[in-house]
Motif scaffolding. Sequence first.
Motif, short mmCIF file in Angstrom:
data_model
loop_
_atom_site.label_atom_id
_atom_site.label_comp_id
_atom_site.label_asym_id
_atom_site.label_seq_id
_atom_site.Cartn_x
_atom_site.Cartn_y
_atom_site.Cartn_z
N ALA A 1 13.93 12.81 -5.31
CA ALA A 1 15.10 11.95 -5.98
C ALA A 1 15.24 11.36 -6.29
O ALA A 1 15.99 10.19 -7.33
CB ALA A 1 16.75 12.68 -5.87
N ARG A 2 16.35 10.00 -5.07
CA ARG A 2 15.72 8.73 -4.65
C ARG A 2 14.59 7.52 -5.72
O ARG A 2 15.38 7.02 -6.18
CB ARG A 2 16.23 8.35 -3.04
N SER A 3 13.58 8.07 -4.41
CA SER A 3 12.33 7.29 -5.64
C SER A 3 11.95 7.75 -7.24
O SER A 3 12.12 5.84 -7.49
CB SER A 3 11.57 8.31 -4.10
N PHE A 4 12.67 8.81 -7.42
CA PHE A 4 12.51 9.11 -8.80
C PHE A 4 12.62 7.64 -9.08
O PHE A 4 12.71 7.47 -10.23
CB PHE A 4 12.85 9.94 -9.64
N ARG A 5 14.56 7.68 -9.16
CA ARG A 5 15.32 7.25 -9.92
C ARG A 5 14.59 5.75 -9.64
O ARG A 5 15.06 4.49 -10.99
CB ARG A 5 16.58 7.34 -9.73
N ASP A 6 14.31 5.21 -8.66
CA ASP A 6 14.25 4.06 -7.91
C ASP A 6 13.32 3.24 -9.02
O ASP A 6 13.62 1.66 -9.32
CB ASP A 6 13.82 3.49 -6.90
N ALA A 7 12.18 3.90 -8.46
CA ALA A 7 11.21 4.13 -9.89
C ALA A 7 11.07 4.10 -11.38
O ALA A 7 10.28 2.89 -12.25
CB ALA A 7 9.68 5.03 -9.17
N GLY B 1 13.53 4.94 -13.38
CA GLY B 1 15.82 4.28 -14.01
C GLY B 1 15.92 4.89 -14.30
O GLY B 1 17.05 5.16 -14.63
N ILE B 2 15.54 6.36 -14.27
CA ILE B 2 17.11 8.02 -14.54
C ILE B 2 16.28 9.10 -13.32
O ILE B 2 15.23 9.09 -12.89
CB ILE B 2 16.63 8.49 -16.14
N PRO B 3 17.46 9.83 -12.89
CA PRO B 3 17.25 10.49 -12.36
C PRO B 3 15.85 11.88 -13.26
O PRO B 3 15.71 12.23 -14.58
CB PRO B 3 18.21 11.60 -12.62
N PRO B 4 14.91 12.55 -12.53
CA PRO B 4 14.20 13.22 -12.57
C PRO B 4 14.69 14.69 -13.91
O PRO B 4 14.06 14.40 -15.04
CB PRO B 4 13.49 14.55 -11.46
N ASP C 1 0.80 -1.26 -0.22
CA ASP C 1 0.13 0.38 0.21
C ASP C 1 0.54 1.36 -0.38
O ASP C 1 0.05 2.65 -0.27
CB ASP C 1 -1.00 0.29 0.57
N ARG C 2 1.77 1.09 0.85
CA ARG C 2 3.52 2.09 0.70
C ARG C 2 3.85 2.42 -0.28
O ARG C 2 4.08 3.70 -1.04
CB ARG C 2 3.82 2.38 1.76
N ASP C 3 4.48 1.63 -1.41
CA ASP C 3 4.44 1.41 -1.83
C ASP C 3 3.39 2.19 -3.88
O ASP C 3 3.85 3.12 -4.35
CB ASP C 3 5.32 0.48 -2.79
N LEU C 4 2.49 1.84 -3.54
CA LEU C 4 1.35 2.12 -4.30
C LEU C 4 1.46 3.89 -4.26
O LEU C 4 0.79 4.64 -5.06
CB LEU C 4 -0.10 1.55 -4.11
N LYS C 5 1.17 4.49 -3.27
CA LYS C 5 0.83 5.54 -2.96
C LYS C 5 2.40 6.35 -2.82
O LYS C 5 1.36 7.24 -3.47
CB LYS C 5 0.63 5.96 -0.96
N ARG C 6 3.54 5.64 -2.87
CA ARG C 6 4.89 6.42 -3.35
C ARG C 6 4.50 6.75 -4.99
O ARG C 6 5.28 7.77 -5.10
CB ARG C 6 6.01 5.45 -3.06
N LEU C 7 4.49 5.60 -5.45
CA LEU C 7 4.57 5.38 -7.01
C LEU C 7 3.32 6.33 -7.46
O LEU C 7 3.59 7.55 -8.47
CB LEU C 7 4.08 4.26 -7.86
N PRO D 1 34.82 12.42 -12.01
CA PRO D 1 34.25 10.29 -11.89
C PRO D 1 33.80 10.01 -13.15
O PRO D 1 32.69 10.93 -14.33
CB PRO D 1 32.59 11.50 -11.12
N THR D 2 33.41 9.14 -13.15
CA THR D 2 32.69 8.85 -14.44
C THR D 2 31.52 7.63 -14.04
O THR D 2 31.45 7.10 -12.96
CB THR D 2 32.99 7.04 -14.61
N GLU D 3 29.87 7.80 -14.28
CA GLU D 3 28.23 7.67 -13.84
C GLU D 3 28.48 5.94 -14.09
O GLU D 3 28.87 5.09 -15.39
CB GLU D 3 27.70 8.40 -14.55
N THR D 4 27.66 5.31 -13.80
CA THR D 4 27.87 3.87 -13.85
C THR D 4 26.42 3.99 -14.37
O THR D 4 25.28 4.57 -13.91
CB THR D 4 27.49 2.77 -12.50
N GLU D 5 26.30 2.89 -15.59
CA GLU D 5 25.11 3.31 -16.69
C GLU D 5 24.25 2.38 -15.98
O GLU D 5 24.27 1.45 -14.93
CB GLU D 5 25.14 2.68 -17.82
N VAL D 6 22.52 2.85 -15.84
CA VAL D 6 21.78 2.53 -15.36
C VAL D 6 21.35 1.32 -16.30
O VAL D 6 21.53 1.26 -17.34
CB VAL D 6 20.23 3.19 -15.77
#
Length: 169
Positions: free
Chosen positions: A54-60, A62-65, A13-19, A163-168
């Motif tokens: 920012a963290r949740s958007f990337r997790d959901a 796959g890319i930053p906002p 339920d929390r995940d659905l609300k976050r999404l 710095p190098t960024e790792t690809e998603v």
Amino acid sequence: MSIASKTAMGAADRDLKRLRRLLRAKDRMDAAPHEEWPVSRLAQVSGTSPAYFARSFRDAFGIPPHRYLLTRRVERAAALLRDTDLPIIDIAFQTGWNSLGTFGRTFRDVTGESPGELRQRTQATPAELDRVPHCFIRAAQRPDLRMAVSEKRRRKNGDTSGPTETEVP
């Protein structure tokens, strides 16, 4: 009902609300990609803190906002270049850039060609895709921004410092 199943239902339920909150912010960006969308504003729209957003958007997604917004701006600019005769500077301002130079450099870094080259190429070819649904064409032509534009530029120039960024995946 067991405690474990109640806990699992609560987490779902929390995940659905976050999404839903994340989708609210994503929909706002989609509706007005030409506007400025700093993380603080997006977090306010979604009712979360900027760091959590920012963290949740990337997790959901796959890319930053910021990259998501950049993808939408480039996608819109490419459509305007293909489908209109508007001057390139007008397209740059309509799609959210404040500088023609930044627009041109970013557009080239993302698509591999300048705005003028894309316009010339797409308007020179006959309308072969008239029978293909527009949504398929847009999906096929969507820019791929799995890595930061600055990282892409650095790799293209052979620069391995910084710095190098790792690809998603």
